[in-house]
Design a protein around this motif. Sequence first.
Motif, mmCIF file in Angstrom:
data_model
loop_
_atom_site.group_PDB
_atom_site.id
_atom_site.type_symbol
_atom_site.label_atom_id
_atom_site.label_comp_id
_atom_site.label_asym_id
_atom_site.label_seq_id
_atom_site.Cartn_x
_atom_site.Cartn_y
_atom_site.Cartn_z
ATOM 1 N N PHE A 43 3.253 -0.269 4.772
ATOM 2 C CA PHE A 43 3.114 0.852 3.835
ATOM 3 C C PHE A 43 4.477 1.296 3.311
ATOM 4 O O PHE A 43 5.457 1.323 4.047
ATOM 5 C CB PHE A 43 2.475 2.051 4.537
ATOM 6 C CG PHE A 43 0.977 1.989 4.558
ATOM 7 C CD1 PHE A 43 0.245 2.556 3.521
ATOM 8 C CD2 PHE A 43 0.305 1.352 5.593
ATOM 9 C CE1 PHE A 43 -1.136 2.502 3.529
ATOM 10 C CE2 PHE A 43 -1.072 1.292 5.602
ATOM 11 C CZ PHE A 43 -1.801 1.859 4.569
ATOM 12 N N LYS A 61 0.841 -1.186 0.000
ATOM 13 C CA LYS A 61 0.000 0.000 0.000
ATOM 14 C C LYS A 61 0.876 1.236 0.000
ATOM 15 O O LYS A 61 1.944 1.256 0.604
ATOM 16 C CB LYS A 61 -0.920 -0.003 1.227
ATOM 17 C CG LYS A 61 -2.113 -0.930 1.015
ATOM 18 C CD LYS A 61 -3.126 -0.813 2.123
ATOM 19 C CE LYS A 61 -2.562 -1.347 3.418
ATOM 20 N NZ LYS A 61 -3.599 -1.522 4.457
ATOM 21 N N LEU A 119 1.545 5.275 0.782
ATOM 22 C CA LEU A 119 1.174 6.363 1.688
ATOM 23 C C LEU A 119 1.779 7.672 1.201
ATOM 24 O O LEU A 119 2.975 7.737 0.893
ATOM 25 C CB LEU A 119 1.728 6.043 3.091
ATOM 26 C CG LEU A 119 1.725 7.177 4.114
ATOM 27 C CD1 LEU A 119 0.300 7.545 4.516
ATOM 28 C CD2 LEU A 119 2.529 6.770 5.352
#
Length: 490
Positions: A57, A29, A31
């Motif tokens: 992240f 993911k 960020l």
Amino acid sequence: MLHEGNKVIDEKRQGEALMLDTPTSKNHKKLFLESYGCAMNFSDSEIVASILSGDGFETTRDFNEADVIFINTCAIRDNAEQRVRARLQDFKKLKKQHPSLIVGVLGCMAERLKAKFLEEEKLVDIVAGPDAYRDLPNLIEKVEGGQKAVNVLLSREETYADISPVRLGSNGISAFISIMRGCDNMCSFCVVPFTRGRERSRDPESILAEARNLFDQGYREVTLLGQNVDSYLWWGGGQKKDLDPALVEDALHHRLPAGEQERFTTFADLMDRVAQIHPDLRIRFSTSNPRDMTDAVLHVMAKHDNICKYIHLPVQSGSSRILEKMNRGYTREDYVQRIEAIRRILPGCGLSTDIISGFCSETEEDHHETLRLMEWAGYDFSYMFKYSERPGTAAEKKFEDDVPEEVKGRRLQEIVDLQQKLSAVKTREAVGKTVRVLVEGPSRKSAEMLSGRNSQNTVVVFPKGNIRPGEYVDVYIERCTVATLIGVVV
Ligand code: 5AD
Ligand code: SF4
């Protein structure tokens, strides 16, 4: 109150995207983290990055590719909040294109507005205050499950002492170390006690370990951060909040019998220990409060060459009447005595301040007292602001914000003009002298020049030759601008 280097970030620096170089993570993911406000906020973003890197992240500098966008906000003046709201509009547009995008608001404005933020800015998904960052992975999960998520609990214990910050946007030479959180001072104009909660100090061993680790990684300067570093206090069993206030006062002022005093670590003790890590590790700190600054701190500064001879001592106003309304806890005379102690113990120490123009009921005479004090003190720099009324503060409740906007503006301009003159005098004084500089990196204006700062925190630029960032050099100052010294390495 805090500043980064010699800029006030929330005034002069736009939000900054921070990059985290973590290895590819388990769930990939992305960020995007953008910070506003003081150095403490930038330091907090490094903690947020660390917490979320543990949750898989990796960061990106391009918000278009983000799964989660966090904006770490400042609430100190209304214009700081307006800037954040404008930025949220950009993210809103993005969210319309990518409905799965999560947008979160962190920091002081989140704490100030709490769940109201979700009503005011409907596309925000997460609101998290400064003491709630360990909860971010859960908050993200909640949003992924289709809910909105808020955590604005303030803590009396949280110092994130065990979290190793991920150094973001760093030059690899200078780093912030936060040594305490919150503020108990209750200056009547200030929102910080409400947004950052009660003051608490961090375990000195974790601070020393962080500083040693930075030095080992090649860092050569640490800035110890707190809203009021002079009230830092740790004792064997914990923090000062658990102690009798009279004992705390004696301990802070080094007034206990030697054996008993040794149980405590004051800010002076802490700096003394950090300074011993290595003579090539420079130490700075921010911010000092005139009400609490002890001579013990000044003596420790005098004892160690590697503690920079620079003090940021916010005065706010030169009028004792206004200082009292501000609940600053000192008079003009007390402040003058603090500067006299600095001049006596640390001759040649750099000095800067914060000034607010147009606080409630300020007269021309009060304003002139501020100008006269500035002239007497001969500040190297000042950070100068128009008073901005903050909801919920004592000043908002008790006093009328009665100085007209144009008068605030005109007084501020007079303060700025005077500071320009004072700064020019200070930089001119350095011409013809040789100063020691820690090299930080390329100068902003020319790739052929390097830039660093002297002990007094003035920027020095010089031709780069074979010199590398992280080295110390002696620079002969040939000329100057208002704020910068220009010279050659000798
Ligand atoms: N209005 C204007 N300036 C403020 N500051 C803090 N609160 C306010 C306010 N309400 C200034 C003070 C502080 C600095 C960080 O910001 O000068 O020292
Ligand atoms: Fe820093 Fe918060 Fe104060 Fe802004 S309001 S200067 S972010 S502590």
